[in-house]
Design a protein around this motif. Structure first.
Motif, short mmCIF file in Angstrom:
data_model
loop_
_atom_site.label_atom_id
_atom_site.label_comp_id
_atom_site.label_asym_id
_atom_site.label_seq_id
_atom_site.Cartn_x
_atom_site.Cartn_y
_atom_site.Cartn_z
N GLY A 14 28.86 2.33 -19.88
CA GLY A 14 28.81 0.90 -20.11
C GLY A 14 27.95 0.46 -21.28
N ALA A 15 27.29 1.40 -21.98
CA ALA A 15 26.42 0.99 -23.10
C ALA A 15 26.37 2.10 -24.14
CB ALA A 15 25.01 0.69 -22.59
N VAL A 16 26.33 1.70 -25.40
CA VAL A 16 26.20 2.64 -26.51
C VAL A 16 25.33 2.00 -27.58
CG1 VAL A 16 28.32 1.82 -27.63
CG2 VAL A 16 27.43 4.11 -28.17
N ALA A 17 24.50 2.82 -28.24
CA ALA A 17 23.63 2.32 -29.30
C ALA A 17 23.62 3.32 -30.43
CB ALA A 17 22.22 2.09 -28.77
N VAL A 18 23.47 2.84 -31.66
CA VAL A 18 23.42 3.72 -32.82
C VAL A 18 22.24 3.34 -33.71
CG1 VAL A 18 25.90 4.16 -32.84
CG2 VAL A 18 24.96 2.26 -34.19
N GLN A 19 21.73 4.34 -34.43
CA GLN A 19 20.78 4.10 -35.50
C GLN A 19 21.57 3.92 -36.81
OE1 GLN A 19 17.55 3.81 -34.89
NE2 GLN A 19 17.67 4.42 -32.74
N ALA A 20 20.85 3.72 -37.89
CA ALA A 20 21.50 3.39 -39.16
C ALA A 20 22.50 4.47 -39.59
CB ALA A 20 20.44 3.19 -40.24
N ALA A 21 22.17 5.74 -39.33
CA ALA A 21 23.03 6.82 -39.81
C ALA A 21 24.41 6.79 -39.17
CB ALA A 21 22.36 8.18 -39.54
N ALA A 22 24.49 6.33 -37.92
CA ALA A 22 25.77 6.33 -37.21
C ALA A 22 26.43 4.95 -37.20
CB ALA A 22 25.58 6.82 -35.77
N ARG A 23 25.81 3.98 -37.85
CA ARG A 23 26.37 2.62 -37.81
C ARG A 23 27.75 2.53 -38.47
NH1 ARG A 23 21.89 -0.88 -39.57
NH2 ARG A 23 21.03 -0.23 -37.57
N PRO A 24 27.98 3.19 -39.61
CA PRO A 24 29.34 3.11 -40.18
C PRO A 24 30.42 3.64 -39.24
CG PRO A 24 27.78 3.93 -41.81
CD PRO A 24 27.05 3.89 -40.50
N ALA A 25 30.11 4.73 -38.51
CA ALA A 25 31.10 5.27 -37.57
C ALA A 25 31.39 4.28 -36.46
CB ALA A 25 30.60 6.59 -36.99
N LEU A 26 30.36 3.60 -35.97
CA LEU A 26 30.57 2.61 -34.92
C LEU A 26 31.37 1.42 -35.46
CD1 LEU A 26 30.04 1.67 -32.02
CD2 LEU A 26 27.93 0.61 -32.82
N ALA A 27 31.10 1.03 -36.70
CA ALA A 27 31.85 -0.08 -37.30
C ALA A 27 33.33 0.26 -37.43
CB ALA A 27 31.27 -0.42 -38.68
N ASP A 73 32.43 2.55 -23.35
CA ASP A 73 32.77 3.95 -23.12
C ASP A 73 33.88 4.41 -24.06
OD1 ASP A 73 30.91 3.83 -21.15
OD2 ASP A 73 32.34 3.74 -19.48
N GLU A 74 34.81 3.52 -24.41
CA GLU A 74 35.88 3.88 -25.34
C GLU A 74 35.33 4.05 -26.75
OE1 GLU A 74 39.72 1.68 -23.29
OE2 GLU A 74 38.29 0.47 -24.43
N LEU A 75 34.37 3.19 -27.12
CA LEU A 75 33.74 3.34 -28.43
C LEU A 75 32.95 4.65 -28.50
CD1 LEU A 75 32.45 -0.30 -29.02
CD2 LEU A 75 34.39 0.83 -30.13
N THR A 76 32.31 5.01 -27.40
CA THR A 76 31.56 6.27 -27.37
C THR A 76 32.51 7.45 -27.57
OG1 THR A 76 29.93 5.30 -25.85
CG2 THR A 76 30.03 7.71 -25.98
N ALA A 77 33.64 7.42 -26.92
CA ALA A 77 34.63 8.50 -27.08
C ALA A 77 35.11 8.58 -28.53
CB ALA A 77 35.81 8.27 -26.13
N ARG A 78 35.29 7.41 -29.18
CA ARG A 78 35.73 7.42 -30.58
C ARG A 78 34.63 7.99 -31.48
NH1 ARG A 78 39.53 4.93 -33.90
NH2 ARG A 78 40.80 4.97 -32.02
N LEU A 79 33.36 7.70 -31.17
CA LEU A 79 32.26 8.30 -31.95
C LEU A 79 32.28 9.82 -31.81
CD1 LEU A 79 29.27 5.87 -31.19
CD2 LEU A 79 30.54 6.11 -33.33
N ASP A 80 32.48 10.31 -30.60
CA ASP A 80 32.59 11.76 -30.39
C ASP A 80 33.71 12.35 -31.25
OD1 ASP A 80 30.52 12.29 -28.56
OD2 ASP A 80 31.73 11.53 -26.90
N ALA A 81 34.86 11.67 -31.25
CA ALA A 81 36.00 12.16 -32.01
C ALA A 81 35.75 12.12 -33.51
CB ALA A 81 37.24 11.33 -31.67
N ASP A 82 34.86 11.22 -33.92
CA ASP A 82 34.52 11.06 -35.33
C ASP A 82 33.46 12.05 -35.79
OD1 ASP A 82 34.98 9.94 -37.77
OD2 ASP A 82 33.72 8.17 -37.46
#
Length: 538
Positions: free
Chosen positions: A23-36, A48-57
């Motif tokens: 239910g929650a995900v957070a990023v620092q500056a280095a991972a912010r472009p991937a989250l965007a 949770d879906e965004l977290t899965a996409r970060l893993d895939a990235d």
């Protein structure tokens, strides 16, 4: 729905580029472009879906161990009631306090300090104090303890013992505060890594000064205790780095160790007999308050010698019993820990072909022979003789041969601690046999400066950033260059005060050079947030 601390673990820990719980995900500056990018591609996605996409990235998403803590996204009333009941069953604050304490620590720390220091950590957190402030307070208290010991009086010794324990309590508190409030920083990593040694060795100096006021010269014992303790730590670091990512079957010795760990009381006995920092400081404090500095150092050296033999023998047996395939990374770490200077590098380059044809045990064998030769010659040669300098040249040659090929042998992790023992003990012996007034205190300062450089190297390697720049290592001569320089100084500056002046000048120059570079690195953006989360007592 869930506990607040589960969100803290995921959203506020600065050590990870990305972290998540249900239910929650957070990023620092280095991972912010991937989250965007993930949010742009999935505008209506859940966390949770965004977290899965970060893993895939390819982003390494940290998922903290929650244990009994709850983090859930319930669907429907039944799941909501179930989640609410699970939250109510667990005291969030109690879990937070427990997790502030290392999962594995020494007996004295676990049973005599942590039961109350965790509450001191919470008290500090609620008043806005930072771990760095507590670390600095611990250093100041230890320095006051050293000053009390330097008075050479019984009340001063008693006060010193009490303050040393108080400093250790604060030393435990700063790490617990960092874990309780998730306040990790690169500066905090550096302070925590270096202040423990600074406190302990400053206290040794205070005891030696106090003994001198009473007419008892124990500087040789103080320097011996520092040499022994530093070499013990280098054995720990070198063995761990050599086997950090080694691939091999578990040795019979390791299997026996695991079996002993299943018997509760043996775990505590084995942790105590290696004299980790809690037991060691408690021993020093009690002996300071009740005996003399000489007795304190003799007992400390005897205890640390036994601990060193116990741990080193076990590691040698493990290394001989297992056939490990050590990686290039491990060999590189050992080469950096070796701290070889221009002389050893030159010999290593010339001896590469020869080294490939020598047996696998050559590196530690020739390192031990070279170190023993320079130490023995320094001990038995006439004062002011040039024989130690000649032995130092032999030491430089054997040191180069020892590192002429990658340190991947089963016992090659012994090479760095042998180099440390050779350099430090040579300085100790030369100062002791000279009989020059003030030579031993000057030698204490020189070894302290060099030891700081070696600890700095260790914590940089542990942080994954590699050793200090080669230009710095070459500029300060490497271990073999400094050993040769000290032997030459002892021969050329023999006299009433010449040796003391030479050792003092060398200590000041080395301290300035290594401190300036170390401070530059640890306050830079490239410094790692290295915190001892393993629980292995130092």
């Amino acid at each position: 729905m869930g506990h607040v601390h589960s969100l803290r673990l995921a959203l506020t820990d600065p050590r990870f580029d990305a972290a998540a719980v249900t239910g929650a995900v957070a990023v620092q500056a280095a991972a912010r472009p991937a989250l965007a990018r993930a949010a742009a591609d999935l505008p209506d996605a859940r966390a949770d879906e965004l977290t899965a996409r970060l893993d895939a990235d390819g982003v390494a998403v940290h998922r903290p161990e929650l244990g009994v803590l709850v983090a859930a996204v319930p669907i429907g009333e039944a799941e909501r009631e179930k989640a609410a009941a699970a939250v109510a069953e667990v005291d969030d604050e109690a879990v937070r306090l427990r997790s502030a304490v290392k999962s594995r620590d020494g007996f004295f720390t676990t049973h005599f300090v942590s039961p109350y220091s965790r509450y001191l950590a919470r008290w500090c957190a609620r008043r806005g104090l930072t771990p760095n402030q507590v670390t600095t307070a611990s250093l100041l208290v230890a320095l006051i303890a050293a000053a009390c010991a330097a008075t050479g009086t019984r009340p001063g010794y008693v006060a010193a013992g009490v303050l040393l324990i108080a400093s250790f309590v604060l030393d435990c508190t700063d790490g617990q505060l960092a874990r309780y409030s998730l306040q990790y920083s690169t500066l905090g990593a550096w302070l925590d890594a270096t202040f423990d040694r600074a406190k302990e060795y400053a206290y040794y100096a205070g005891l030696a000064l106090g003994a001198a006021r009473s007419g008892d010269d124990v500087w040789a014992l103080a320097l011996g205790a520092m040499v022994l303790q530093t070499c013990r730590h280098v054995v720990d670091f070198a063995f761990n780095e050599a086997n950090h990512d080694a691939t091999a079957n578990t040795s019979p010795t390791a299997a026996l160790s695991d079996k002993l760990d299943s018997v509760g009381w043996t775990v505590w006995v084995r942790r105590m007999i290696v004299l980790p920092i809690g037991e060691r400081w408690a021993l020093i404090a009690v002996l300071t308050a009740t005996t003399t500095p000489r007795i304190t150092f003799i007992v400390l050296i005897a205890g640390c010698s036994f601990a060193a033999c116990y741990t080193t023998a076990g590691r040698v047996l493990r290394s001989l019993a297992r056939r490990a395939n050590r990686t290039d990374r491990a060999a590189q770490a050992l080469a950096e820990l070796a701290d070889s200077g221009p002389l050893a590098e030159g010999v290593a380059a010339a001896a590469k072909g020869l080294a490939r044809r020598l047996p696998g045990f050559t590196a530690p064998a020739v390192a031990i022979l070279g170190a023993a030769a320079v130490v023995a010659t320094s001990a038995f040669a006439p004062v002011g003789s040039w024989w130690p300098a000649l032995a130092a040249l032999v030491y430089a040659a054997t040191s180069g041969l020892a590192v002429a090929r990658p340190l991947k042998g089963s016992l090659d992790w012994l090479v760095p601690p042998v180099f440390r023992a050779g350099e430090y003990t040579t300085i100790l012996v030369l100062a002791a046999v000279s009989g020059v007034n003030g030579a031993l205190p000057a030698a204490f300062g020189l070894v302290a400066a060099v030891a700081y450089h070696h600890y700095d190297t260790v914590y940089r390697i542990r942080g994954g950033t590699g050793a200090p720049p080669r230009a710095l290592v070459r500029a300060i001569g490497g271990h073999e260059g400094r050993t040769l320089l000290v032997t030459v100084a002892c021969a050329a500056a023999a006299g009433d005060h010449g040796l003391t002046v030479a050792l003092t000048a060398l200590a000041v120059v080395l301290a300035l050079v290594v401190l300036i570079e170390s401070i530059r690195f640890w306050v830079s953006s490239g410094a790692p947030a290295v915190h001892d989360e393993t629980g292995e007592p130092a």
